[in-house]
Scaffold this motif. Structure first.
Motif, mmCIF file in Angstrom:
data_model
loop_
_atom_site.group_PDB
_atom_site.id
_atom_site.type_symbol
_atom_site.label_atom_id
_atom_site.label_comp_id
_atom_site.label_asym_id
_atom_site.label_seq_id
_atom_site.Cartn_x
_atom_site.Cartn_y
_atom_site.Cartn_z
ATOM 1 N N LEU A 154 -27.033 20.933 6.412
ATOM 2 C CA LEU A 154 -28.379 21.326 6.003
ATOM 3 C C LEU A 154 -29.224 20.098 5.669
ATOM 4 C CD1 LEU A 154 -30.379 23.613 5.081
ATOM 5 C CD2 LEU A 154 -29.325 23.437 2.815
ATOM 6 N N PHE A 155 -28.557 19.015 5.261
ATOM 7 C CA PHE A 155 -29.270 17.818 4.826
ATOM 8 C C PHE A 155 -29.535 16.840 5.972
ATOM 9 C CE2 PHE A 155 -26.378 18.982 1.181
ATOM 10 C CZ PHE A 155 -27.323 19.803 0.583
ATOM 11 N N VAL A 156 -29.130 17.225 7.181
ATOM 12 C CA VAL A 156 -29.388 16.380 8.352
ATOM 13 C C VAL A 156 -30.075 17.238 9.405
ATOM 14 C CG1 VAL A 156 -28.408 14.852 10.091
ATOM 15 C CG2 VAL A 156 -27.318 15.026 7.838
ATOM 16 N N PRO A 157 -31.398 17.212 9.465
ATOM 17 C CA PRO A 157 -32.121 18.043 10.448
ATOM 18 C C PRO A 157 -31.678 17.746 11.872
ATOM 19 C CG PRO A 157 -33.639 17.097 8.836
ATOM 20 C CD PRO A 157 -32.308 16.435 8.614
ATOM 21 N N HIS A 158 -31.694 18.796 12.698
ATOM 22 C CA HIS A 158 -31.286 18.651 14.096
ATOM 23 C C HIS A 158 -32.191 17.648 14.808
ATOM 24 C CE1 HIS A 158 -29.543 19.774 17.932
ATOM 25 N NE2 HIS A 158 -30.763 19.962 18.428
ATOM 26 N N GLY A 159 -31.576 16.755 15.562
ATOM 27 C CA GLY A 159 -32.324 15.769 16.326
ATOM 28 C C GLY A 159 -32.584 14.472 15.575
ATOM 29 N N THR A 160 -32.029 14.338 14.357
ATOM 30 C CA THR A 160 -32.224 13.104 13.593
ATOM 31 C C THR A 160 -31.507 11.938 14.280
ATOM 32 O OG1 THR A 160 -32.314 14.359 11.527
ATOM 33 C CG2 THR A 160 -31.917 11.984 11.353
ATOM 34 N N PRO A 161 -32.192 10.821 14.521
ATOM 35 C CA PRO A 161 -31.526 9.651 15.131
ATOM 36 C C PRO A 161 -30.329 9.207 14.293
ATOM 37 C CG PRO A 161 -33.907 9.360 15.104
ATOM 38 C CD PRO A 161 -33.620 10.582 14.283
ATOM 39 N N PHE A 169 -30.222 11.962 5.022
ATOM 40 C CA PHE A 169 -29.281 12.755 4.232
ATOM 41 C C PHE A 169 -29.574 12.627 2.734
ATOM 42 C CE2 PHE A 169 -25.375 13.193 1.780
ATOM 43 C CZ PHE A 169 -24.901 14.417 2.229
ATOM 44 N N LEU A 170 -29.805 11.408 2.273
ATOM 45 C CA LEU A 170 -30.081 11.186 0.845
ATOM 46 C C LEU A 170 -31.406 11.833 0.433
ATOM 47 C CD1 LEU A 170 -28.945 7.470 0.411
ATOM 48 C CD2 LEU A 170 -27.765 9.541 -0.372
ATOM 49 N N ILE A 171 -32.411 11.722 1.287
ATOM 50 C CA ILE A 171 -33.716 12.309 0.972
ATOM 51 C C ILE A 171 -33.617 13.826 0.900
ATOM 52 C CG2 ILE A 171 -36.066 12.669 1.826
ATOM 53 C CD1 ILE A 171 -35.953 9.847 2.998
ATOM 54 N N GLU A 172 -32.948 14.424 1.896
ATOM 55 C CA GLU A 172 -32.806 15.877 1.929
ATOM 56 C C GLU A 172 -31.932 16.378 0.787
ATOM 57 O OE1 GLU A 172 -34.206 18.149 3.806
ATOM 58 O OE2 GLU A 172 -35.385 16.702 4.963
ATOM 59 N N TYR A 243 -43.428 36.788 -8.352
ATOM 60 C CA TYR A 243 -43.309 36.845 -6.883
ATOM 61 C C TYR A 243 -42.888 35.494 -6.312
ATOM 62 C CZ TYR A 243 -44.752 36.909 -1.993
ATOM 63 O OH TYR A 243 -44.777 36.776 -0.626
ATOM 64 N N VAL A 244 -43.497 34.417 -6.794
ATOM 65 C CA VAL A 244 -43.167 33.076 -6.295
ATOM 66 C C VAL A 244 -41.706 32.741 -6.583
ATOM 67 C CG1 VAL A 244 -43.605 30.613 -6.626
ATOM 68 C CG2 VAL A 244 -45.523 32.195 -6.396
ATOM 69 N N PHE A 245 -41.238 33.073 -7.781
ATOM 70 C CA PHE A 245 -39.842 32.797 -8.131
ATOM 71 C C PHE A 245 -38.898 33.557 -7.197
ATOM 72 C CE2 PHE A 245 -36.051 32.248 -10.540
ATOM 73 C CZ PHE A 245 -36.266 31.191 -11.428
ATOM 74 N N ALA A 246 -39.190 34.834 -6.970
ATOM 75 C CA ALA A 246 -38.351 35.644 -6.078
ATOM 76 C C ALA A 246 -38.456 35.161 -4.637
ATOM 77 C CB ALA A 246 -38.750 37.114 -6.177
ATOM 78 N N LEU A 247 -39.655 34.798 -4.208
ATOM 79 C CA LEU A 247 -39.869 34.325 -2.840
ATOM 80 C C LEU A 247 -39.092 33.040 -2.569
ATOM 81 C CD1 LEU A 247 -41.374 34.399 -0.104
ATOM 82 C CD2 LEU A 247 -43.226 33.138 -1.219
ATOM 83 N N LEU A 248 -39.199 32.072 -3.473
ATOM 84 C CA LEU A 248 -38.489 30.804 -3.276
ATOM 85 C C LEU A 248 -36.982 31.000 -3.331
ATOM 86 C CD1 LEU A 248 -40.726 28.356 -5.365
ATOM 87 C CD2 LEU A 248 -40.605 28.611 -2.880
ATOM 88 N N THR A 249 -36.530 31.908 -4.183
ATOM 89 C CA THR A 249 -35.090 32.207 -4.224
ATOM 90 C C THR A 249 -34.619 32.751 -2.888
ATOM 91 O OG1 THR A 249 -35.154 32.668 -6.613
ATOM 92 C CG2 THR A 249 -33.309 33.581 -5.368
ATOM 93 N N SER A 250 -35.403 33.655 -2.284
ATOM 94 C CA SER A 250 -35.022 34.209 -0.981
ATOM 95 C C SER A 250 -35.065 33.136 0.109
ATOM 96 C CB SER A 250 -35.945 35.373 -0.613
ATOM 97 O OG SER A 250 -37.278 34.942 -0.427
ATOM 98 N N LEU A 251 -36.006 32.204 0.028
ATOM 99 C CA LEU A 251 -36.068 31.117 1.007
ATOM 100 C C LEU A 251 -34.871 30.183 0.867
ATOM 101 C CD1 LEU A 251 -39.869 30.215 0.867
ATOM 102 C CD2 LEU A 251 -38.652 31.382 2.715
ATOM 103 N N TYR A 252 -34.468 29.918 -0.369
ATOM 104 C CA TYR A 252 -33.284 29.069 -0.575
ATOM 105 C C TYR A 252 -32.021 29.769 -0.077
ATOM 106 C CZ TYR A 252 -36.448 26.453 -3.639
ATOM 107 O OH TYR A 252 -37.492 25.715 -4.152
ATOM 108 N N LEU A 253 -31.946 31.084 -0.292
ATOM 109 C CA LEU A 253 -30.813 31.848 0.224
ATOM 110 C C LEU A 253 -30.786 31.834 1.749
ATOM 111 C CD1 LEU A 253 -30.834 34.909 -2.211
ATOM 112 C CD2 LEU A 253 -28.943 33.303 -1.901
ATOM 113 N N ASN A 254 -31.954 31.840 2.364
ATOM 114 C CA ASN A 254 -32.022 31.769 3.811
ATOM 115 C C ASN A 254 -31.405 30.479 4.329
ATOM 116 O OD1 ASN A 254 -33.086 32.497 6.536
ATOM 117 N ND2 ASN A 254 -34.368 30.716 6.195
ATOM 118 N N ASP A 255 -31.650 29.367 3.623
ATOM 119 C CA ASP A 255 -31.050 28.088 4.030
ATOM 120 C C ASP A 255 -29.516 28.159 4.006
ATOM 121 O OD1 ASP A 255 -33.521 26.963 4.369
ATOM 122 O OD2 ASP A 255 -33.592 26.032 2.382
ATOM 123 N N ALA A 256 -28.988 28.893 3.012
ATOM 124 C CA ALA A 256 -27.534 28.976 2.875
ATOM 125 C C ALA A 256 -26.924 29.979 3.851
ATOM 126 C CB ALA A 256 -27.167 29.368 1.450
#
Length: 260
Positions: A154-161, A169-172, A243-256
Motif C-alpha cells: 500500500l505504501f508503494v504506488p504502482h509504477g513507482t520507479p 515508501f517512507l513518505i506513504e 459524517y466526515v469521521f465515518a467517511l474517512l473511516t470507510s475510505l481507510y477501510l477501503n485501502d485495507a
C-alpha cells in the motif's frame, strides 16, 4: 457557565468534573465524571433510537423511517467507497457515525442533566483519539488479515520507479501513520472552536446587558443575533463532522480491503 466578577470563562464548559468518587484500583481513583455521564447518555439515546425504529412494519412509521434512512445512508456511503465487501463493516461505521452525531447534539443542549452542565465529549482529544485509534486498529487488522505482509505494498504506488521506492515508501508510511491523529484532531478542533465561540458571544450578551441599556443595544443585541447564527451553524457542523469521521473511516477501510 462560570462567572467571576463579571468575567465569562469559555473554557469552563470543557472541564471534566467528578460526579461520583467511584472506587480505587491500584492506588488510582476511578471516578464517574460528567464526561462518562454524557457518553452513557449518548449510548442510551442510540439504543433507544434503534430499539424504537426496528419494528419492521410493512408501512413504516416516522421512527422506523428515520432509522431506515440513517442506516440506508451509511450503507450507501460504505458501498460507494468500499464496494460489496464493505457490507461487513456497515454496523461499525453506522455505530461510529451515530455515536459522534448524538454526542455532538447532546453537547448543544441548552440545559444540563441532574445538575451537570451540557458536556460535549467530542471536544476532548482523549475521546476522539480513542475513536480514531479503534478505527485505525481495525484497518490494520483487516489489512494484515486479508493480505499479510503484502499489505505493505500500500505504501508503494504502482509504477513507482525502483530508485524512488525507499523514499516513496517512507513518505506513504508517514502519511498512513498520521491518519489517526488527523482524524482525531479534526473532530476535536471543530467542536472545541465552535463551543468556545458560542460561549464568548454569550459572554458579550450577558456583560453588555449588565452594563446598561446603551451597551445592550450596541453589544448584546448584535452578539445575540450572531450567536443564533453560530448555533445553527454549529448544529450543521455536528452532523458534518460525524459524517466526515465515518467517511474517512470507510475510505481507510477501503485501502485495507481492496488492496491492489
Amino acid at each position: 457557565m462560570a462567572a467571576e466578577e463579571g468575567r465569562i470563562d469559555p473554557m469552563h464548559q470543557f472541564q471534566v468534573q467528578s460526579i461520583w468518587d467511584g472506587f480505587e484500583i491500584g492506588g488510582h481513583q476511578i471516578a464517574f465524571t460528567n464526561s462518562a455521564l454524557f457518553m452513557v447518555l449518548t449510548a442510551v439515546a442510540l439504543w433507544v433510537f434503534m430499539l424504537g425504529g426496528m419494528k419492521r412494519e410493512l408501512v413504516p412509521g416516522r421512527w422506523q423511517a428515520a432509522v431506515e434512512g440513517f442506516t440506508g445512508f451509511i450503507a450507501s456511503m460504505v458501498d460507494a467507497n468500499i464496494g460489496p465487501k464493505g457490507k461487513t463493516f456497515v454496523p461499525y461505521v453506522f455505530s461510529l457515525f451515530m455515536f459522534i452525531l448524538i454526542a455532538n447534539l447532546l453537547g448543544m443542549m441548552p440545559f444540563g442533566v441532574i445538575g451537570v452542565h451540557p458536556f460535549t465529549v467530542t471536544s476532548h482529544i482523549t475521546v476522539t483519539g480513542i475513536l480514531a485509534i479503534i478505527s485505525f486498529g481495525i484497518v490494520l487488522l483487516v489489512g494484515f488479515a486479508k493480505h499479510g505482509f503484502h499489505f505493505f505494498s500500500l505504501f508503494v504506488p504502482h509504477g513507482t520507479p525502483f530508485v524512488m521506492i525507499p523514499l516513496i515508501f517512507l513518505i506513504e508510511l508517514f502519511s498512513f501513520m498520521i491518519r489517526p491523529f488527523s482524524l482525531a484532531l479534526r473532530l476535536f478542533v471543530a467542536m472545541t472552536a465552535g463551543h468556545i465561540l458560542m460561549k464568548v458571544l454569550a459572554g458579550f450578551v450577558i456583560n453588555g446587558a449588565n452594563a446598561g441599556l446603551g451597551f445592550a443595544a450596541l453589544v448584546s443585541v448584535p452578539s445575540f443575533a450572531l450567536m443564533i447564527g453560530i448555533t445553527v451553524l454549529e448544529l450543521l457542523v455536528c452532523a458534518i463532522q460525524a459524517y466526515v469521521f465515518a467517511l474517512l473511516t470507510s475510505l481507510y477501510l477501503n485501502d485495507a480491503i481492496n488492496l491492489h
